[in-house]
Design a protein around this motif. Structure first.
Motif, PDB file in Angstrom:
ATOM      1  N   PRO A  39      60.202  23.853  30.276  1.00 41.47           N
ATOM      2  CA  PRO A  39      60.102  23.303  28.952  1.00 41.47           C
ATOM      3  C   PRO A  39      61.492  22.387  28.636  1.00 41.47           C
ATOM      4  O   PRO A  39      62.382  22.182  29.013  1.00 41.47           O
ATOM      5  CB  PRO A  39      60.165  24.000  27.301  1.00 41.47           C
ATOM      6  CG  PRO A  39      59.941  25.561  29.060  1.00 41.47           C
ATOM      7  CD  PRO A  39      60.316  25.568  30.122  1.00 41.47           C
ATOM      8  N   LEU A  40      61.105  21.867  27.899  1.00 44.26           N
ATOM      9  CA  LEU A  40      62.326  20.646  27.337  1.00 44.26           C
ATOM     10  C   LEU A  40      63.830  20.498  26.731  1.00 44.26           C
ATOM     11  O   LEU A  40      64.874  20.793  26.887  1.00 44.26           O
ATOM     12  CB  LEU A  40      62.066  18.877  26.511  1.00 44.26           C
ATOM     13  CG  LEU A  40      61.249  17.861  27.213  1.00 44.26           C
ATOM     14  CD1 LEU A  40      60.552  17.166  26.592  1.00 44.26           C
ATOM     15  CD2 LEU A  40      62.268  17.317  28.282  1.00 44.26           C
ATOM     16  N   ASP A  41      63.153  21.876  25.808  1.00 47.85           N
ATOM     17  CA  ASP A  41      64.905  22.854  25.376  1.00 47.85           C
ATOM     18  C   ASP A  41      65.148  23.683  26.525  1.00 47.85           C
ATOM     19  O   ASP A  41      66.587  23.265  25.971  1.00 47.85           O
ATOM     20  CB  ASP A  41      64.470  23.579  24.077  1.00 47.85           C
ATOM     21  CG  ASP A  41      63.185  24.719  24.520  1.00 47.85           C
ATOM     22  OD1 ASP A  41      61.671  24.821  25.721  1.00 47.85           O
ATOM     23  OD2 ASP A  41      62.874  25.750  23.440  1.00 47.85           O
ATOM     24  N   LEU A  42      64.428  24.664  27.264  1.00 51.74           N
ATOM     25  CA  LEU A  42      65.167  24.565  28.576  1.00 51.74           C
ATOM     26  C   LEU A  42      66.206  23.809  29.325  1.00 51.74           C
ATOM     27  O   LEU A  42      67.205  24.004  29.210  1.00 51.74           O
ATOM     28  CB  LEU A  42      64.399  25.981  29.072  1.00 51.74           C
ATOM     29  CG  LEU A  42      64.982  26.550  30.500  1.00 51.74           C
ATOM     30  CD1 LEU A  42      66.035  27.172  30.020  1.00 51.74           C
ATOM     31  CD2 LEU A  42      64.266  26.672  30.835  1.00 51.74           C
ATOM     32  N   MET A  60      67.600  20.821  28.564  1.00 55.50           N
ATOM     33  CA  MET A  60      68.338  20.565  27.671  1.00 55.50           C
ATOM     34  C   MET A  60      69.086  21.435  27.437  1.00 55.50           C
ATOM     35  O   MET A  60      70.264  21.054  27.961  1.00 55.50           O
ATOM     36  CB  MET A  60      67.384  20.530  26.276  1.00 55.50           C
ATOM     37  CG  MET A  60      69.321  19.470  25.238  1.00 55.50           C
ATOM     38  SD  MET A  60      69.384  17.818  25.522  1.00 55.50           S
ATOM     39  CE  MET A  60      67.933  17.023  25.389  1.00 55.50           C
ATOM     40  N   GLU A  61      68.754  22.313  27.202  1.00 59.48           N
ATOM     41  CA  GLU A  61      70.324  23.720  26.688  1.00 59.48           C
ATOM     42  C   GLU A  61      71.175  23.758  28.249  1.00 59.48           C
ATOM     43  O   GLU A  61      72.246  23.995  28.229  1.00 59.48           O
ATOM     44  CB  GLU A  61      69.521  24.959  27.157  1.00 59.48           C
ATOM     45  CG  GLU A  61      70.517  26.460  26.512  1.00 59.48           C
ATOM     46  CD  GLU A  61      69.728  27.556  26.424  1.00 59.48           C
ATOM     47  OE1 GLU A  61      70.733  28.261  26.096  1.00 59.48           O
ATOM     48  OE2 GLU A  61      68.737  27.529  26.151  1.00 59.48           O
TER      49      GLU A  61
END
Length: 72
Positions: free
Chosen positions: A30-33, A35-36
């Motif tokens: 996922p993009l959020d992972l 990004m993090e």
């Protein structure tokens, strides 16, 4: 064109977005992972430090450095 703080920040943000998207795509995460992970990386630390000049480097090279950093 004059190199301003706004231009540098824009370059850093654009490079970061590209790297995050490629990382997420390549590892199917996922993009959020992605990004993090990127925001917590040494690569991002160096990229966001205006003194290093990383924002002038080749984007594929920065991506390779990041991928080596997070290789499991």
């Amino acid at each position: 064109m004059q190199l301003t703080d706004d231009l540098i920040v824009g370059a850093i943000n654009s490079i970061s977005g590209f790297i995050v998207a490629k990382y997420a795509e390549q590892y199917n995460i996922p993009l959020d992972l992605a990004m993090e992970t990127f925001l917590n990386s040494n690569t991002y630390k160096l990229l966001s430090d205006k003194e290093t000049g990383y924002y002038f480097d080749s984007i594929p090279e920065i991506l390779d450095i990041f991928l080596k950093e997070v290789a499991f």
